[in-house]
Write an enzyme that holds these catalytic residues in place. Sequence first.
Site, PDB file in Angstrom:
ATOM      1  N   LYS A 284      25.847   0.298  31.429  1.00 33.75           N
ATOM      2  CA  LYS A 284      24.841   1.347  31.605  1.00 33.75           C
ATOM      3  C   LYS A 284      25.320   2.449  32.543  1.00 33.75           C
ATOM      4  O   LYS A 284      24.615   2.911  33.435  1.00 33.75           O
ATOM      5  CB  LYS A 284      23.520   0.768  32.081  1.00 33.75           C
ATOM      6  N   THR A 285      26.557   2.903  32.305  1.00 34.21           N
ATOM      7  CA  THR A 285      27.094   4.041  33.069  1.00 34.21           C
ATOM      8  C   THR A 285      27.623   5.113  32.125  1.00 34.21           C
ATOM      9  O   THR A 285      28.515   5.869  32.493  1.00 34.21           O
ATOM     10  CB  THR A 285      28.243   3.578  33.993  1.00 34.21           C
ATOM     11  N   ALA A 286      27.098   5.168  30.915  1.00 33.45           N
ATOM     12  CA  ALA A 286      27.586   6.047  29.837  1.00 33.45           C
ATOM     13  C   ALA A 286      28.916   5.549  29.294  1.00 33.45           C
ATOM     14  O   ALA A 286      29.691   6.313  28.730  1.00 33.45           O
ATOM     15  CB  ALA A 286      27.700   7.503  30.295  1.00 33.45           C
TER      16      ALA A 286
ATOM     17  N   SER B  24      29.253   5.988  25.500  1.00 35.65           N
ATOM     18  CA  SER B  24      29.417   7.407  25.194  1.00 35.65           C
ATOM     19  C   SER B  24      30.860   7.840  25.391  1.00 35.65           C
ATOM     20  O   SER B  24      31.445   8.531  24.548  1.00 35.65           O
ATOM     21  CB  SER B  24      28.497   8.234  26.093  1.00 35.65           C
TER      22      SER B  24
ATOM     23  N   HIS C 297      39.111  -1.526  26.444  1.00 41.68           N
ATOM     24  CA  HIS C 297      37.839  -1.340  27.148  1.00 41.68           C
ATOM     25  C   HIS C 297      36.973  -2.583  27.002  1.00 41.68           C
ATOM     26  O   HIS C 297      36.997  -3.264  25.968  1.00 41.68           O
ATOM     27  CB  HIS C 297      37.098  -0.108  26.620  1.00 41.68           C
TER      28      HIS C 297
ATOM     29  N   HIS D  62      33.627  -5.063  29.358  1.00 37.42           N
ATOM     30  CA  HIS D  62      32.873  -5.332  30.592  1.00 37.42           C
ATOM     31  C   HIS D  62      33.544  -6.460  31.376  1.00 37.42           C
ATOM     32  O   HIS D  62      33.061  -7.596  31.415  1.00 37.42           O
ATOM     33  CB  HIS D  62      31.429  -5.694  30.258  1.00 37.42           C
TER      34      HIS D  62
ATOM     35  N   SER E 279      17.996   1.902  33.872  1.00 36.43           N
ATOM     36  CA  SER E 279      18.461   2.021  32.492  1.00 36.43           C
ATOM     37  C   SER E 279      18.717   0.650  31.885  1.00 36.43           C
ATOM     38  O   SER E 279      18.346   0.379  30.731  1.00 36.43           O
ATOM     39  CB  SER E 279      19.739   2.866  32.457  1.00 36.43           C
TER      40      SER E 279
ATOM     41  N   SER F 137      26.059  13.633  19.896  1.00 40.76           N
ATOM     42  CA  SER F 137      26.317  12.460  19.062  1.00 40.76           C
ATOM     43  C   SER F 137      26.786  11.249  19.851  1.00 40.76           C
ATOM     44  O   SER F 137      26.624  10.122  19.409  1.00 40.76           O
ATOM     45  CB  SER F 137      27.364  12.799  17.998  1.00 40.76           C
TER      46      SER F 137
ATOM     47  N   LYS G 226      12.489   4.427  28.152  1.00 39.42           N
ATOM     48  CA  LYS G 226      12.752   4.371  29.589  1.00 39.42           C
ATOM     49  C   LYS G 226      11.784   5.275  30.343  1.00 39.42           C
ATOM     50  O   LYS G 226      11.593   6.432  29.993  1.00 39.42           O
ATOM     51  CB  LYS G 226      14.198   4.800  29.887  1.00 39.42           C
TER      52      LYS G 226
END
EC number: 2.8.2.-
Length: 299
Positions: A25-27, A30, A82, A84, A114, A228, A236
């Site tokens: 949840k840190t972008a 994206s 990439h 977690h 978030s 996008s 939220k």
Amino acid sequence: MDGPRQDAAVDEEEDIVIIYNRVPKTASTSFTNIAYDLCAKNRYHVLHINTTKNNPVMSLQDQVRFVKNITTWNEMKPGFYHGHISYLDFAKFGVKKKPIYINVIRDPIERLVSYYYFLRFGDDYRPGLRRRKQGDKKTFDECVAEGGSDCAPEKLWLQIPFFCGHSSECWNVGSRWAMDQAKYNLINEYFLVGVTEELEDFIMLLEAALPRFFRGATDLYRTVGKKSHLRKTTEKKLPTKQTIAKLQQSDIWKMENEFYEFALEQFQFIRAHAVREKDGDLYILAQNFFYEKIYPKSN
């Protein structure tokens, strides 16, 4: 697997591995989508590190396998990995050429809010996927007021351990040693750490410094990325000032916020020495050094 076979030697310019050990949840999705969009054009591979139950701490034997995979899997170089996972020091495994670490962090309360709603309502990236807390309609404000476990200050403790690493003390909530180690790693082991709130500038700096991977990333983000690629959590609701004030009384918030401010200061320092501003826009500085007085003189 224990590791792919060693392939033919890789050219030094191609022997590059980037690890983006994403904080949830840190972008992160994206930004990762930018890497996926560019990989074919810029000729590199993108690989997702999928750990069981998204556990950010690997077993010792998996650490060995992971290090071996990344360093010897030459078919996947240049590679952008990439996932977690918390920081892993490759030097302790005898690796001579370590990967390049990058990351993005976020205001700790905004990140927790978030994540809280993401577990209940998901996001617009995969709207049909059933989330773990789906059906729980309680707002974040109500959770904090009732002292719920999903919004407890202990849940803020995530960005520090992700940067601290695989030591047991890293995951000891409220550990001063863990925060100091996280700061040390951020400065000494990470190529660049951005912040969610200034993601475009982070991408711009990466393109300037690592064009082998990120050539075209800034324009891509500016033209289509903001619409996008940005993943938005559904339903939220922003917390009230009272809720924020209550969380800010916690020593855990104070430590996570100190780490965030430390990362932000470092990022802004790097940016200030890499760009110039003109008419409200930022431009990357051209090369600002050269060589002279070169001896012995050539004939």
